[in-house]
Design a protein around this motif. Structure first.
Motif, PDB file in Angstrom:
ATOM      1  N   GLU A   1      -1.197 -62.953  18.581  1.00 51.08           N
ATOM      2  CA  GLU A   1      -0.167 -61.875  19.133  1.00 51.08           C
ATOM      3  C   GLU A   1      -0.288 -61.798  20.614  1.00 51.08           C
ATOM      4  O   GLU A   1      -1.521 -61.970  21.276  1.00 51.08           O
ATOM      5  CB  GLU A   1      -0.164 -60.805  18.535  1.00 51.08           C
ATOM      6  CG  GLU A   1      -0.049 -60.485  17.017  1.00 51.08           C
ATOM      7  CD  GLU A   1      -0.303 -59.237  16.554  1.00 51.08           C
ATOM      8  OE1 GLU A   1      -0.359 -58.305  17.194  1.00 51.08           O
ATOM      9  OE2 GLU A   1      -0.147 -58.919  15.243  1.00 51.08           O
ATOM     10  N   ASN A   2       0.927 -61.900  21.083  1.00 50.46           N
ATOM     11  CA  ASN A   2       0.900 -61.651  22.739  1.00 50.46           C
ATOM     12  C   ASN A   2       0.824 -60.134  22.853  1.00 50.46           C
ATOM     13  O   ASN A   2       1.911 -59.547  22.944  1.00 50.46           O
ATOM     14  CB  ASN A   2       2.055 -62.184  23.371  1.00 50.46           C
ATOM     15  CG  ASN A   2       2.068 -62.280  24.983  1.00 50.46           C
ATOM     16  OD1 ASN A   2       1.237 -61.225  25.579  1.00 50.46           O
ATOM     17  ND2 ASN A   2       2.529 -63.376  25.664  1.00 50.46           N
ATOM     18  N   THR A   3      -0.190 -59.456  23.121  1.00 53.86           N
ATOM     19  CA  THR A   3      -0.582 -58.199  23.104  1.00 53.86           C
ATOM     20  C   THR A   3       0.152 -57.271  24.287  1.00 53.86           C
ATOM     21  O   THR A   3       0.706 -56.261  24.470  1.00 53.86           O
ATOM     22  CB  THR A   3      -1.923 -57.713  23.016  1.00 53.86           C
ATOM     23  OG1 THR A   3      -2.740 -58.448  24.034  1.00 53.86           O
ATOM     24  CG2 THR A   3      -2.563 -58.090  21.545  1.00 53.86           C
ATOM     25  N   GLU A   4       0.243 -58.249  25.428  1.00 59.78           N
ATOM     26  CA  GLU A   4       0.762 -57.891  26.827  1.00 59.78           C
ATOM     27  C   GLU A   4       2.213 -57.644  26.449  1.00 59.78           C
ATOM     28  O   GLU A   4       2.741 -56.771  27.052  1.00 59.78           O
ATOM     29  CB  GLU A   4       0.512 -58.783  27.922  1.00 59.78           C
ATOM     30  CG  GLU A   4      -1.042 -58.612  28.296  1.00 59.78           C
ATOM     31  CD  GLU A   4      -1.348 -59.550  29.484  1.00 59.78           C
ATOM     32  OE1 GLU A   4      -0.362 -60.276  30.207  1.00 59.78           O
ATOM     33  OE2 GLU A   4      -2.404 -59.742  29.904  1.00 59.78           O
ATOM     34  N   LEU A   5       2.924 -58.461  25.754  1.00 61.16           N
ATOM     35  CA  LEU A   5       4.634 -58.421  25.606  1.00 61.16           C
ATOM     36  C   LEU A   5       4.668 -56.981  24.568  1.00 61.16           C
ATOM     37  O   LEU A   5       5.780 -56.509  24.772  1.00 61.16           O
ATOM     38  CB  LEU A   5       4.845 -59.701  24.915  1.00 61.16           C
ATOM     39  CG  LEU A   5       5.152 -60.813  25.568  1.00 61.16           C
ATOM     40  CD1 LEU A   5       5.820 -61.847  24.895  1.00 61.16           C
ATOM     41  CD2 LEU A   5       6.129 -60.609  26.690  1.00 61.16           C
ATOM     42  N   ILE A   6       3.578 -57.040  23.559  1.00 57.53           N
ATOM     43  CA  ILE A   6       3.763 -55.731  22.636  1.00 57.53           C
ATOM     44  C   ILE A   6       3.707 -54.646  23.537  1.00 57.53           C
ATOM     45  O   ILE A   6       4.710 -53.399  23.366  1.00 57.53           O
ATOM     46  CB  ILE A   6       2.903 -55.795  21.543  1.00 57.53           C
ATOM     47  CG1 ILE A   6       3.005 -57.054  20.816  1.00 57.53           C
ATOM     48  CG2 ILE A   6       2.799 -54.582  20.710  1.00 57.53           C
ATOM     49  CD1 ILE A   6       2.129 -57.244  19.689  1.00 57.53           C
ATOM     50  N   SER A   7       3.027 -54.445  24.470  1.00 51.12           N
ATOM     51  CA  SER A   7       2.803 -53.200  25.286  1.00 51.12           C
ATOM     52  C   SER A   7       4.077 -53.088  26.173  1.00 51.12           C
ATOM     53  O   SER A   7       4.412 -51.861  26.197  1.00 51.12           O
ATOM     54  CB  SER A   7       1.536 -53.266  26.242  1.00 51.12           C
ATOM     55  OG  SER A   7       0.235 -53.459  25.185  1.00 51.12           O
TER      56      SER A   7
END
Length: 444
Positions: A374-380
């Motif tokens: 998962e791209n956690t930076e995009l989620i944030s």
């Protein structure tokens, strides 16, 4: 003598006192009748400097220090480093301790100020978190010692240019090793899976410990011994488990300063160790435009050291990964059906479709688990409040990429390929979960 002069450093008190001497002489120049006091102050200042020098350089004793650091550091973890300092002077010393860290940490402010009585010993500690594998060089451990006078400091230097290698996360390995040994993996979120089929064989009767299945209690042995005893079973042995690491450019993306490649390397180390503990064969290899860093799956005692050294030397080569070569290699070199844990990353459905035929072909011969991130930076970013139209547009695009990751999962599962979509920091625990689930269901 030259070396002694090199180790002399003037302190703030020295400059304050020198400023006072100069000020007295200026006043004496204006008022000629107080020249005597200026000269007296000057001679006292010189005498104090001389006494300070004698105390620091000619008196018995000194300061002894040593940096206590492991033979290797663990990548992505907090590693504790200690400094042990002993004051052998015959007086109380004021110390300024400065450790020169490797340039990779980008820190130049690590220092400790302390006051040690004669004969005292003190331990100072700090932690560092490396995010790259390789050799780290610690510079000098510098100790600046002052006498109670405090005009001059003497510099002591220890542990010059110490090289320490940074290896894949062996601290994480030890944590999961202990949990697996004590049957406490479920306490860290690892699922308890109901076993299907008859893939267990009796091994021994042992004392009951927390986490053992109460259905396995041996009541006859319990009655004889007067304490709870359980039947211990073991899985079918010697099933090959391969970790396959994509070291192409898609794995260079950093999250929390650690690259996806290093997350995969750390997870590979842990899962290989657990597979060996579960009596399976552990192996690995990496690929991009060719297959490299191969360790054949075995159960020998030196297997973990071999895997650790191979992972230590694994580097990204910034090219497009060739999944056709991966398929050809598995067909040629893996004749026995194996569990293949493939660490890679797909950002879009188009990227998956280019490689899907090769993944399908591999999955026909082996039990393939595709693991990506998962791209956690995009989620944030999508969870932040939008303040203008541009931010709304950017968040919409980010949500599209997040949704497309889930489409990749659905597409793989449609063709019967097992998947793990995980946050980088949860990679190890989710991979271990999947391995235990596969073992419990007897899928391999």
């Amino acid at each position: 003598m030259k070396m002694a002069f090199k180790n002399i450093f003037l302190q703030k008190r020295f400059f304050f006192a020198l400023t006072g001497v100069i000020f007295c002489f200026l006043i004496s120049y204006i008022f000629e009748n107080i020249t005597f006091f200026a000269k007296s102050f000057f001679y006292i200042f010189l005498a104090l400097c001389l006494v300070d020098l004698l105390l620091l350089f000619l008196s018995k004793g000194g300061v002894i220090a040593v940096r206590i650091v492991s033979d290797k550091l663990s990548n992505g973890d907090e590693n504790t480093i200690e400094i042990k300092v002993t004051n052998q002077y015959l007086f109380t010393s004021h110390l300024n301790i400065i450790d020169e860290l490797p340039f990779q940490f980008q820190r130049r402010d690590l220092s400790f100020n302390s006051r040690l009585k004669t004969g005292d010993q003190k331990l100072y500690s700090y932690s560092v978190r490396p995010v790259e594998r390789g050799i780290y060089i610690f510079g000098n451990l510098n100790i600046f010692a002052c006498s109670p006078i405090g005009l001059i400091a003497r510099k002591f230097t220890f542990d010059q240019d110490k090289e320490v290698p940074v290896y894949p996360s062996f601290l994480q390995l030890r944590k999961y090793d202990l949990l697996a040994f004590s049957n406490r993996l479920f306490e860290y979120g690892i699922k308890k899976i109901r076993r299907i089929g008859n893939t267990m064989e009796f091994e021994q009767i042992k004392d009951y410990v927390q986490g053992d299945d109460i259905r396995n209690i041996n009541w006859k042995a319990t009655a004889k011994k007067g304490q709870l005893m359980v039947n211990q079973f073991q899985d079918e042995k010697s099933q090959p488990v391969y970790s396959i690491i994509d070291k192409g450019r898609v794995m260079k993306m950093p999250f929390n300063e650690l690259s996806l490649l290093d997350y995969a390397i750390n997870a590979t180390l842990v899962i290989s160790n657990i597979a060996l503990k579960k009596n399976d064969k552990a192996g690995m290899f990496a690929f991009s435009n060719k297959i490299e860093n191969r360790v054949v799956a075995e159960r020998r005692s030196s297997q973990m050291n071999l895997i650790l050294e191979t992972l230590y030397n694994l580097k990204t080569n910034f090219v497009e990964s060739d999944f056709s070569r991966l398929y050809i290699d598995t067909k040629r070199h893996l004749p026995q059906r194996s569990l293949l844990l493939l660490y890679t990353n797909f950002e879009t459905l188009d990227a998956l479709h280019r490689q899907l035929p090769y993944l399908q072909a591999i999955a026909k011969q082996h039990l393939l688990v595709v693991i990506f991130f998962e791209n956690t930076e995009l989620i944030s970013y999508t969870q932040k409040k939008s303040n203008n139209t541009l931010e709304i547009f950017e968040q919409t695009i980010a949500e599209k990429f997040i949704y497309e990751k889930q489409l990749v999962v659905n597409e793989l599962r449609k063709y019967g390929i097992q998947t793990i979509l995980t946050k980088p920091e949860d990679l190890t625990i989710n991979t271990v979960n999947k391995y235990l689930e596969i073992k419990a269901k007897g899928l391999l």
